[in-house]
Scaffold this active site. Structure first.
Site, PDB file in Angstrom:
ATOM      1  N   GLY A 106       0.832  -1.194   0.000  1.00 34.85           N
ATOM      2  CA  GLY A 106       0.000   0.000   0.000  1.00 34.85           C
ATOM      3  C   GLY A 106       0.869   1.246   0.000  1.00 34.85           C
ATOM      4  N   GLN A 164       2.948   9.885   1.406  1.00 39.04           N
ATOM      5  CA  GLN A 164       4.275   9.277   1.520  1.00 39.04           C
ATOM      6  C   GLN A 164       5.222   9.684   0.397  1.00 39.04           C
ATOM      7  OE1 GLN A 164       2.332   5.210   2.143  1.00 39.04           O
ATOM      8  NE2 GLN A 164       4.278   4.977   3.212  1.00 39.04           N
ATOM      9  N   CYS A 209       5.604  -0.453   6.982  1.00 40.38           N
ATOM     10  CA  CYS A 209       5.280   0.758   6.240  1.00 40.38           C
ATOM     11  C   CYS A 209       6.508   1.170   5.443  1.00 40.38           C
ATOM     12  CB  CYS A 209       4.900   1.861   7.235  1.00 40.38           C
ATOM     13  SG  CYS A 209       4.490   3.425   6.447  1.00 40.38           S
ATOM     14  N   LEU A 210       6.297   1.544   4.186  1.00 40.59           N
ATOM     15  CA  LEU A 210       7.439   1.965   3.365  1.00 40.59           C
ATOM     16  C   LEU A 210       8.095   3.227   3.925  1.00 40.59           C
ATOM     17  CD1 LEU A 210       5.974   1.311  -0.203  1.00 40.59           C
ATOM     18  CD2 LEU A 210       7.652  -0.079   1.037  1.00 40.59           C
ATOM     19  N   HIS A 252      -4.711   1.822   7.593  1.00 42.33           N
ATOM     20  CA  HIS A 252      -3.313   2.280   7.692  1.00 42.33           C
ATOM     21  C   HIS A 252      -3.045   3.390   6.670  1.00 42.33           C
ATOM     22  CE1 HIS A 252       1.217   1.259   7.887  1.00 42.33           C
ATOM     23  NE2 HIS A 252       1.115   2.078   6.853  1.00 42.33           N
ATOM     24  N   GLU A 253      -3.525   3.184   5.433  1.00 40.27           N
ATOM     25  CA  GLU A 253      -3.253   4.172   4.374  1.00 40.27           C
ATOM     26  C   GLU A 253      -4.060   5.454   4.583  1.00 40.27           C
ATOM     27  OE1 GLU A 253      -0.719   3.647   2.675  1.00 40.27           O
ATOM     28  OE2 GLU A 253      -0.529   1.515   3.037  1.00 40.27           O
ATOM     29  N   HIS A 300      -2.371   7.745   6.874  1.00 47.13           N
ATOM     30  CA  HIS A 300      -1.322   8.568   6.244  1.00 47.13           C
ATOM     31  C   HIS A 300      -1.888   9.896   5.743  1.00 47.13           C
ATOM     32  CE1 HIS A 300       2.289   6.126   6.245  1.00 47.13           C
ATOM     33  NE2 HIS A 300       1.684   5.094   5.707  1.00 47.13           N
TER      34      HIS A 300
HETATM   35 NI    NI Z   1       2.430   3.121   5.622  1.00 49.01          NI
END
Ligand code: NI
Length: 168
Positions: A46, A51, A92-93, A134-135, A138
């Site tokens: 995701g 991000q 998470c990236l 989660h996304e 962000h």
């Molecule tokens: Ni993330």
């Protein structure tokens, strides 16, 4: 298409609140494609626009084994349909190299728009529910590390800050 740079915790730009997407045009299509490419390249499941330092309410997800099922959510919102919590080890990236257990509501109903601006609804459970939450976090300037103890969060922050100094 282009590979976009992913911001990493504790970058303050990850704390910005994203604004609604209002124009559905070729530029938006290109951004969606770039975000998908960036997510696949980074082996993520995701990615939220926040991000990649674009503060618009847009996220992409692909939970398939073959990485051939991209899901695009524009201006997403959700309501909880199952209060029961499910736990996952989230990564998470923007927090590379760490996985921590987070509890979130098990079932949600999501309302969003697709890349053409068409509204759709989706009932999500399990990992898809967790991933969407989660996304969306962000887009509201939140990170999964916010759900951890201060001790754990600070440990992750100082490790990443060291990494960032090394690569600077
Ligand atoms: Ni993330």
């Amino acid at each position: 298409m282009a590979f976009l740079q992913i911001l990493e915790f504790p970058d303050p730009r990850l704390r910005k609140i994203a604004a609604p997407v209002e124009v559905f045009d070729d530029k938006l299509e290109a951004l969606v494609d770039d975000m998908l490419e960036t997510m696949y390249e980074a082996n993520g499941i995701g990615l939220a626009a926040t991000q990649v330092n674009i503060h618009k309410r847009l996220l992409v997800i692909d939970l398939s084994e073959e990485k051939d099922n991209p899901q695009v959510f524009i201006n997403p919102s959700f309501e909880v349909t199952e209060d029961e919590l499910s736990e996952y080890d989230e990564g998470c990236l923007s927090v590379p190299g760490f996985y921590e257990t987070v509890s979130r509501p098990k079932g949600i109903k999501v309302v969003a728009q697709d890349r053409q601006g068409e509204k759709f609804e989706l009932e999500a459970e399990g990992i898809l529910s967790t991933c969407i939450q989660h996304e969306i976090d962000h887009l509201d300037g939140k990170l999964y590390v916010d759900y951890l103890s201060a001790l754990k969060r600070n440990r992750i922050r100082s490790k990443l800050e060291k990494e960032h100094k090394k690569s600077a």
